[in-house]
Design an enzyme around this catalytic site. Structure first.
Site, PDB file in Angstrom:
ATOM      1  N   VAL A 128      39.349  36.199  41.000  1.00 26.19           N
ATOM      2  CA  VAL A 128      39.630  36.357  41.595  1.00 26.19           C
ATOM      3  C   VAL A 128      40.574  35.687  42.398  1.00 26.19           C
ATOM      4  CG1 VAL A 128      36.769  36.612  42.871  1.00 26.19           C
ATOM      5  CG2 VAL A 128      38.202  34.074  41.696  1.00 26.19           C
ATOM      6  N   ASP A 129      41.425  35.192  41.559  1.00 22.18           N
ATOM      7  CA  ASP A 129      42.839  34.507  41.333  1.00 22.18           C
ATOM      8  C   ASP A 129      43.915  35.562  41.176  1.00 22.18           C
ATOM      9  OD1 ASP A 129      42.642  34.837  39.048  1.00 22.18           O
ATOM     10  OD2 ASP A 129      42.569  32.449  38.815  1.00 22.18           O
ATOM     11  N   ASP A 130      44.997  34.881  41.324  1.00 19.11           N
ATOM     12  CA  ASP A 130      46.526  35.975  40.968  1.00 19.11           C
ATOM     13  C   ASP A 130      46.721  36.368  39.563  1.00 19.11           C
ATOM     14  OD1 ASP A 130      46.978  35.945  43.552  1.00 19.11           O
ATOM     15  OD2 ASP A 130      48.030  34.785  43.732  1.00 19.11           O
TER      16      ASP A 130
END
Ligand code: WT7
Length: 690
Positions: A559-561
């Site tokens: 859910v992060d980059d």
């Protein structure tokens, strides 16, 4: 606590309803409609559960949560400790409000991982057992080492390293392909208390230099070249440039120990720097085959392994000795239902955490026979894996969904041509395994007979956190099932509220486990900010997750980059900074898009410097810049020209919109009115080649 109990109850229910059932139960029909994937239960094949290591998992899990100190110290007592831990088996603070984040296990106790993996198993009478069964790139090229032989090789290298001045606490960078010398080098460092940092030999010279500058090793261990499939890769050249680059940044490495790999390159052809470079074969065999062990505190560092985060700078994940040792050994044993007769093969490279925990440490600590494969799994053809399985009678095969999908596309005949009857357990790691790949692995490769351990974990976690235990409960294709002993997951919403029962949200862990990483090397603040500040009181994994009505966990991706390309973790920021290093690139934004084989592909939006025009050559040279900066595995799959990027008025790139454009979901662009210049979206769509 309540959650732990309820999930154990659910497991109990499954085991009871599962025992004695026939092999497979396909999609369950609920009322009129066929129920979704979540309702498909796959039961252990007949007879499997009876022989399985874990039968009392409900009680074991309960105990591990109620009395972690007792649970883990009992397990730890099966290993050799020079001196034991005191009253406090572990201490932890995962709550930033209460001060510094700390995790310590078995602090004050002294031990040595290499001793436990080798000497201890030899003393138990297993000196003649094969420790490493090596298979080279070319079929027919193989070699093996027994536990006693492996210990001798490790000791010789340990003695050499000591002789050139490497001491407890010094860093050593290892940049090697999958030769036996790679685990030998790791174990030799562990024996003398040196901290190894293995850099995957697919990383470019720039990335290698960046890691060398960060950890300042006293020595680099490498090999002149390697053959993978039909390609020859000259590793020593890459190291040479990296050492020049690090010297420019003030880090001088005094020794470069180079293994001559004659099947790839002759020593005469290798570039050489006298005084710094030494041939492994010229010096190491001269040393004694015994070497005293350096007794280390359980909380001394064992290794650093760099991994990607959401900024351009890789993170030096630091693991310590005692807890990591216990955790990798225990997870290996239970998640693969390990028996001493097993022949175990993990297709991962030692350059990644999987190769640390489940090629080297976990299996050897259990006295297992480990297959180490130098080559490419599709060379000389798509049947190579099954050829190796049959050749060595592999019983446990641990691999990645991306490989499963690529083999699946090449046709079943490559598989069915081989017997594979030795196989009894299959494992998967690296990304969520899609149910169709799961079924193919289960039905075609495993002849519907072998449980699949879909192990969810991370570089940071050291070992498995959510994983099936073969035979202990029914599986659902695509679900990593339940937490391992001692692990208490929490799924939280944006505000950090823990969700109960059936839910989806952000996956966190509420407590520490022995294999958890202790810090990011030289940056404890980043450690706290990245992992413990997003949701107060918890370790935040960076993954999304859903828990279904039966309590099964379904990982849904980062859910992060951070992207996950063929199971490799790559930060969007790293690729962007590689692209903007190109003189004609003004700005870049990178997103991950669904990819049939790789899981995710890399999609880059590139804005060129004023006056430069689009061309196919420029596309190629941009891709090349990324290969040079990071490595071939991070090369973008697509370059999309962008006259401008969609930004908010405060200048923040709206990746949500880019992701929709990249995945061609133009009807789902959502609200674009908050953009500083909404017309860039139309320009991007006009420039897309679909
Ligand atoms: C990320 C960690 C752990 C060794 C290999 C990768 C993803 C890993 C699974 C799995 C769903 C998985 C996660 C995780 N991941 N295994 N079985 N099911 N997702 O280690 O490079 O540290 O990457 O890989 O997104 O956060 P890593």
């Amino acid at each position: 606590q309540t959650m732990a109990t309820s999930s154990s109850d659910r497991r109990l229910h499954h085991v009871e309803s599962g025992s004695g059932r026939m092999q497979r139960l396909n999609a369950v029909v609920l009322g009129e409609s066929i129920a979704s994937e979540e309702d498909e239960l796959v039961f252990p094949s007949e007879g499997f559960s009876e022989q399985a290591l874990v039968s009392s998992h409900v009680q074991m899990y309960k105990r591990s949560i109620e009395d972690p100190a007792g649970f883990w110290s009992e397990i730890a007592s099966e290993f050799y400790w020079k001196t034991k831990w005191g009253e406090e088996v572990f201490t932890e603070n995962l709550d930033v409000r209460k001060g510094k984040i700390t995790i310590e296990w078995f602090k004050g106790a002294t031990t040595n991982v290499c001793y436990n993996a080798l000497d201890r198993n030899i003393e138990a009478g297993n000196g003649g057992k094969i420790a490493i069964q090596w298979e080279g790139n070319e079929p027919g090229h193989d070699a093996q080492l027994t536990y006693s032989e492996l210990l001798e090789k490790v000791c010789q290298l340990s003695n050499y390293l000591k002789d050139i001045g490497i001491r407890k606490g010094d860093a050593v960078v290892i940049y090697m392909p999958m030769l036996m010398e790679l685990p030998i080098a790791m174990l030799a460092c562990a024996r003398i208390g040196a901290v190894h940092s293995v850099v995957f030999a697919g990383f470019s010279t720039e990335s290698l230099a960046q890691r060398i500058v960060d950890c300042k090793p006293k020595a680099v261990i490498t090999c002149n070249a390697v053959r993978r499939g039909t390609k020859v890769i000259q590793l020593k050249d890459i190291v040479d440039y990296a050492l020049v680059e690090s010297a420019k940044n003030g880090v001088l490495v005094g020794a470069c120990l180079t293994y001559e790999n004659p099947s790839a390159m002759k020593r005469e052809e290798t570039k050489w720097q006298d005084g710094r470079d030494i041939w492994w074969q010229d010096v190491v065999p001269k040393y004694s085959t015994t070497c005293e062990v350096e007794w280390m505190d359980a909380e001394d560092p064992l290794f650093l392994l760099y991994t990607s985060g959401s900024t351009g700078k890789p993170k030096g994940v630091l693991h310590t000795i005692g807890g990591y040792m216990i955790y990798t050994a225990t997870t290996f044993k239970y998640a693969f239902d390990y028996k001493s007769s097993d022949i175990y093969w993990c297709t991962a490279d030692c350059g990644w955490i999987t190769g640390h925990s489940y090629v080297t440490y976990g299996p050897l600590l259990n006295g297992a026979t480990v297959v180490v494969f130098e080559g490419a799994p599709t060379y000389p053809d798509y049947g190579r894996c099954w050829d190796i399985v049959d050749k060595f009678k592999v019983t446990i095969l641990y691999t990645a969904p991306t490989l499963v999908r690529s083999l699946m596309r090449s046709g079943d005949e490559y598989v069915t041509r081989y017997s594979r009857k030795s196989l009894r357990i299959l494992g998967s790691v690296g990304e969520p395994i899609n149910p169709s790949a799961w079924r193919w692995l289960f039905n075609v490769v495993g002849d519907s007979r072998c449980p699949i351990s879909d192990t969810w974990w991370q570089t940071e976690t050291g070992g498995f956190l959510i994983t099936p235990l073969p035979g202990a409960w029914p599986q659902k294709p695509g679900s990593a099932t339940f937490p391992f002993f001692g692990v208490q997951p929490a799924i939280v919403d944006e505000k950090g509220n823990e969700l109960e029962g059936e839910c989806s949200g952000y996956l966190c862990i509420k407590n520490s486990w022995p294999g958890a990483f202790r810090t990011l090397y030289g940056d404890h603040e980043r450690y706290e900010t990245t992992y413990f500040k997003p949701f107060t009181g918890y370790y935040f994994s960076g993954d999304g997750c859903r828990r279904d009505k039966d309590g099964y966990y379904w990982l849904t991706g980062r859910v992060d980059d951070v992207m996950n390309v063929s199971g490799h973790r790559i930060g969007t920021a790293e690729v962007e900074s590689a692209l903007v290093s190109h003189p004609q690139c003004a700005e870049a934004a990178v997103v991950g898009v669904e990819h049939e084989v790789k899981g995710q592909g890399i999609y880059a939006f590139v804005t060129l410097v004023d006056g430069v025009s689009y061309s196919q050559e420029l596309r190629k040279s941009l891709v090349l810049a990324v290969r040079h900066q990071i490595g071939a595995f991070a090369a973008p799959d697509r370059i999309h020209w962008a006259p401008g990027l969609p930004k908010t008025r405060s200048g923040k790139i709206m990746r949500r919109i880019l992701r929709k454009i990249a995945s061609r979901q133009l009807d789902e662009l959502g609200d674009t009115s908050t953009l500083a210049d909404p017309s860039v979206v139309d320009q991007l769509i006009a420039l897309s080649d679909f």
